[in-house]
Design an enzyme around this catalytic site. Sequence first.
Site, PDB file in Angstrom:
ATOM      1  N   THR A  74      33.138 -10.100 -18.146  1.00  0.00           N
ATOM      2  CA  THR A  74      32.813 -11.130 -17.156  1.00  0.00           C
ATOM      3  C   THR A  74      31.772 -12.089 -17.734  1.00  0.00           C
ATOM      4  O   THR A  74      30.754 -11.648 -18.279  1.00  0.00           O
ATOM      5  CB  THR A  74      32.286 -10.473 -15.870  1.00  0.00           C
ATOM      6  OG1 THR A  74      33.278  -9.561 -15.395  1.00  0.00           O
ATOM      7  CG2 THR A  74      32.006 -11.513 -14.798  1.00  0.00           C
ATOM      8  N   GLU A 102      36.573  -1.563 -23.506  1.00  0.00           N
ATOM      9  CA  GLU A 102      37.343  -1.955 -24.694  1.00  0.00           C
ATOM     10  C   GLU A 102      38.832  -1.941 -24.350  1.00  0.00           C
ATOM     11  O   GLU A 102      39.224  -1.337 -23.355  1.00  0.00           O
ATOM     12  CB  GLU A 102      37.066  -0.967 -25.829  1.00  0.00           C
ATOM     13  CG  GLU A 102      35.593  -0.953 -26.218  1.00  0.00           C
ATOM     14  CD  GLU A 102      35.309  -0.110 -27.451  1.00  0.00           C
ATOM     15  OE1 GLU A 102      36.221   0.600 -27.932  1.00  0.00           O
ATOM     16  OE2 GLU A 102      34.167  -0.191 -27.930  1.00  0.00           O
ATOM     17  N   GLY A 146      50.198 -13.294   9.891  1.00  0.00           N
ATOM     18  CA  GLY A 146      51.653 -13.387   9.745  1.00  0.00           C
ATOM     19  C   GLY A 146      52.035 -14.327   8.603  1.00  0.00           C
ATOM     20  O   GLY A 146      51.349 -14.369   7.575  1.00  0.00           O
ATOM     21  N   GLY A 169      41.106  -0.125 -25.461  1.00  0.00           N
ATOM     22  CA  GLY A 169      41.604   1.247 -25.335  1.00  0.00           C
ATOM     23  C   GLY A 169      40.641   2.187 -24.623  1.00  0.00           C
ATOM     24  O   GLY A 169      40.867   3.398 -24.601  1.00  0.00           O
ATOM     25  N   GLU A 201      33.950  -2.191 -12.480  1.00  0.00           N
ATOM     26  CA  GLU A 201      32.770  -1.320 -12.351  1.00  0.00           C
ATOM     27  C   GLU A 201      33.126   0.104 -11.955  1.00  0.00           C
ATOM     28  O   GLU A 201      32.434   0.747 -11.174  1.00  0.00           O
ATOM     29  CB  GLU A 201      31.757  -1.917 -11.377  1.00  0.00           C
ATOM     30  CG  GLU A 201      30.991  -3.015 -12.059  1.00  0.00           C
ATOM     31  CD  GLU A 201      29.574  -3.152 -11.579  1.00  0.00           C
ATOM     32  OE1 GLU A 201      28.948  -2.124 -11.273  1.00  0.00           O
ATOM     33  OE2 GLU A 201      29.104  -4.284 -11.521  1.00  0.00           O
ATOM     34  N   ARG A 210      17.884   9.286  -8.481  1.00  0.00           N
ATOM     35  CA  ARG A 210      19.219   9.022  -9.016  1.00  0.00           C
ATOM     36  C   ARG A 210      20.195   8.877  -7.849  1.00  0.00           C
ATOM     37  O   ARG A 210      20.203   9.703  -6.935  1.00  0.00           O
ATOM     38  CB  ARG A 210      19.632  10.179  -9.936  1.00  0.00           C
ATOM     39  CG  ARG A 210      20.973   9.927 -10.587  1.00  0.00           C
ATOM     40  CD  ARG A 210      21.203  10.861 -11.761  1.00  0.00           C
ATOM     41  NE  ARG A 210      22.635  10.927 -12.042  1.00  0.00           N
ATOM     42  CZ  ARG A 210      23.162  11.671 -12.991  1.00  0.00           C
ATOM     43  NH1 ARG A 210      22.394  12.416 -13.756  1.00  0.00           N
ATOM     44  NH2 ARG A 210      24.467  11.681 -13.179  1.00  0.00           N
TER      45      ARG A 210
HETATM   46  N1  CAA Z   1      22.842   8.876 -15.182  1.00  0.00           N
HETATM   47  C1  CAA Z   1      22.261   9.516 -16.217  1.00  0.00           C
HETATM   48  N2  CAA Z   1      22.964  10.337 -17.064  1.00  0.00           N
HETATM   49  C2  CAA Z   1      24.279  10.485 -16.831  1.00  0.00           C
HETATM   50  C3  CAA Z   1      24.939   9.839 -15.773  1.00  0.00           C
HETATM   51  C4  CAA Z   1      24.163   9.018 -14.916  1.00  0.00           C
HETATM   52  N3  CAA Z   1      24.720   8.378 -13.878  1.00  0.00           N
HETATM   53  N4  CAA Z   1      26.242  10.168 -15.791  1.00  0.00           N
HETATM   54  C5  CAA Z   1      26.407  11.013 -16.818  1.00  0.00           C
HETATM   55  N5  CAA Z   1      25.234  11.212 -17.456  1.00  0.00           N
HETATM   56  C6  CAA Z   1      24.945  12.071 -18.592  1.00  0.00           C
HETATM   57  C7  CAA Z   1      25.434  13.499 -18.356  1.00  0.00           C
HETATM   58  O1  CAA Z   1      24.443  14.255 -17.691  1.00  0.00           O
HETATM   59  C8  CAA Z   1      25.685  13.974 -19.760  1.00  0.00           C
HETATM   60  O2  CAA Z   1      24.435  14.258 -20.340  1.00  0.00           O
HETATM   61  P1  CAA Z   1      24.185  15.450 -21.432  1.00  0.00           P
HETATM   62  O3  CAA Z   1      24.880  15.074 -22.683  1.00  0.00           O
HETATM   63  O4  CAA Z   1      22.700  15.469 -21.593  1.00  0.00           O
HETATM   64  O5  CAA Z   1      24.747  16.704 -20.821  1.00  0.00           O
HETATM   65  C9  CAA Z   1      26.224  12.744 -20.457  1.00  0.00           C
HETATM   66  O6  CAA Z   1      25.719  11.625 -19.713  1.00  0.00           O
HETATM   67  C10 CAA Z   1      27.738  12.679 -20.496  1.00  0.00           C
HETATM   68  O7  CAA Z   1      28.204  12.689 -19.169  1.00  0.00           O
HETATM   69  P2  CAA Z   1      29.682  13.135 -18.754  1.00  0.00           P
HETATM   70  O8  CAA Z   1      30.018  14.422 -19.457  1.00  0.00           O
HETATM   71  O9  CAA Z   1      29.775  13.101 -17.269  1.00  0.00           O
HETATM   72  O10 CAA Z   1      30.572  11.957 -19.414  1.00  0.00           O
HETATM   73  P3  CAA Z   1      32.138  11.703 -19.369  1.00  0.00           P
HETATM   74  O11 CAA Z   1      32.535  11.175 -20.671  1.00  0.00           O
HETATM   75  O12 CAA Z   1      32.870  12.894 -18.831  1.00  0.00           O
HETATM   76  O13 CAA Z   1      32.385  10.465 -18.337  1.00  0.00           O
HETATM   77  C11 CAA Z   1      32.393   8.908 -16.541  1.00  0.00           C
HETATM   78  C12 CAA Z   1      31.719  10.025 -17.388  1.00  0.00           C
HETATM   79  C13 CAA Z   1      31.640   9.021 -15.236  1.00  0.00           C
HETATM   80  C14 CAA Z   1      33.861   9.059 -16.297  1.00  0.00           C
HETATM   81  C15 CAA Z   1      32.103   7.577 -17.262  1.00  0.00           C
HETATM   82  O14 CAA Z   1      32.868   7.438 -18.441  1.00  0.00           O
HETATM   83  C16 CAA Z   1      32.322   6.353 -16.365  1.00  0.00           C
HETATM   84  O15 CAA Z   1      31.454   6.006 -15.569  1.00  0.00           O
HETATM   85  N6  CAA Z   1      33.473   5.666 -16.480  1.00  0.00           N
HETATM   86  C17 CAA Z   1      33.697   4.425 -15.736  1.00  0.00           C
HETATM   87  C18 CAA Z   1      33.225   3.246 -16.517  1.00  0.00           C
HETATM   88  C19 CAA Z   1      33.018   2.019 -15.709  1.00  0.00           C
HETATM   89  O16 CAA Z   1      32.578   2.054 -14.573  1.00  0.00           O
HETATM   90  N7  CAA Z   1      33.287   0.886 -16.337  1.00  0.00           N
HETATM   91  C20 CAA Z   1      33.037  -0.380 -15.724  1.00  0.00           C
HETATM   92  C21 CAA Z   1      32.725  -1.408 -16.757  1.00  0.00           C
HETATM   93  S1  CAA Z   1      31.654  -2.654 -16.215  1.00  0.00           S
HETATM   94  C22 CAA Z   1      32.512  -3.742 -15.301  1.00  0.00           C
HETATM   95  O17 CAA Z   1      33.622  -3.537 -14.916  1.00  0.00           O
HETATM   96  C23 CAA Z   1      31.714  -4.912 -14.898  1.00  0.00           C
HETATM   97  C24 CAA Z   1      32.340  -6.199 -14.724  1.00  0.00           C
HETATM   98  O18 CAA Z   1      33.117  -6.701 -15.470  1.00  0.00           O
HETATM   99  C25 CAA Z   1      31.862  -7.026 -13.603  1.00  0.00           C
END
Ligand code: CAA
Length: 381
Positions: free
Chosen positions: A160, A129, A341, A131, A365, A313
Amino acid sequence: MGEYFFGLSEEQAILQDAARKFARSEILPRAAALDESADFPADLIRDAAKLGLQNLLMPGDLGGSELSSLAAVLVIEELAYACAGVTTSIVVNDLALLPILFGATPEQRKSFIEPIVSKQKLASFCLTEPGAGSDVAGMQSRLEKVDGGYTLNGAKQWITNGGKADQFTVFATLDPALKHKGICCVVVPSDAKGVSTGHHENKLGQRCSNTVSVHFENVFVPESALIGGEGSGFKLAMKTLDASRPMTAAIAVGIAQRAYDEAVAYAKERKQFGTPIAGFQAIQFMLADAITEIEAARLLTYRSSWVHDQGQRNSLESSMAKRFAADCAMKITTDAVQIFGGYGYTKEYPVEKLMRDAKLMQIYEGTSQIQRLVIARDILQ
Ligand code: CAA
């Protein structure tokens, strides 16, 4: 597909060869013009789909290629060697359909995956989003319960293929205060009442991949379009990114390999001080580092796919692969421009495009910083 033990199976080699032929004969000759015009490569995407080079991870009974992740990254590296923008446009269907594959009922898979895949349509993944980029749980797009389903309101950014898609996989929250526990995944047709898209972003690189904002204003979403139950959207998104990051890493490897090949060819041909510049150690060391890093990035990518293919995983492995491959692509393309160059700084040669295309690999991503965060959490937990 057999396992990767420092060599490809015959089946993998045939698939790689088919992708290479398509990429080099159909995509590569058009890459510079598509970069210049930023026109959407609709025909190339359709041709790739017809050859089974799109919807790589989707099940065969729904019209997909049903490749292992390892086989998929072999294809993607080849496509990206020719043009990362075209490749991103092709690969994003898998990204958009994976949450449905992971979370949907058999009936929902049939409704939301098969029509897209078998009719060569496009789907987009609507997570980010204006924000909330790195902080997925901070999203503000809202789902409100109404009779028979939900009303969706909100805006998504950097989507995308968003302006070309027939279907959106959308993440939105029932209540932002619930953070990740409130997030749901829903499927919305792009022609639903209240859906609109913004202008195509004029990007630095990967210019032909369509990137727009998508807006939802009082869009009715039937209960039947909720994937995986209320509150399961965040984990579906994370699982999807785990599965898709090896493919993104493979795009970075393809870009880096192309930059390296271009730099080697130029270094052998370009003469200074009466000798090809490949004879100078300053150039040799850059090339030696580049090929070593490409091979390391490729192996990390293969391994992250292999772990996924074992049904385990792969968050750690896919973040390591994506971080390393993206940063390598940036460095190697920058070095390639240096080796060329002044010529490398012009659009007469392909390396400046590769450098611009590579930059996006460190951003989309999950940025390189977010990959480090995922790695650090995993090793320190
Ligand atoms: N698989 C399964 N469960 C997962 C997981 C995974 N990989 N990662 C986290 N979880 C679970 C955790 O275990 C936790 O579970 P519980 O509530 O049961 O304890 C829950 O999810 C919350 O996890 P976190 O506390 O780790 O969450 P967070 O808010 O601290 O953030 C983050 C995690 C990794 C930073 C995440 O926000 C993230 O991946 N951010 C990046 C986003 C991203 O990659 N965006 C790209 C958009 S797509 C794109 O760009 C595509 C395009 O255009 C081509």
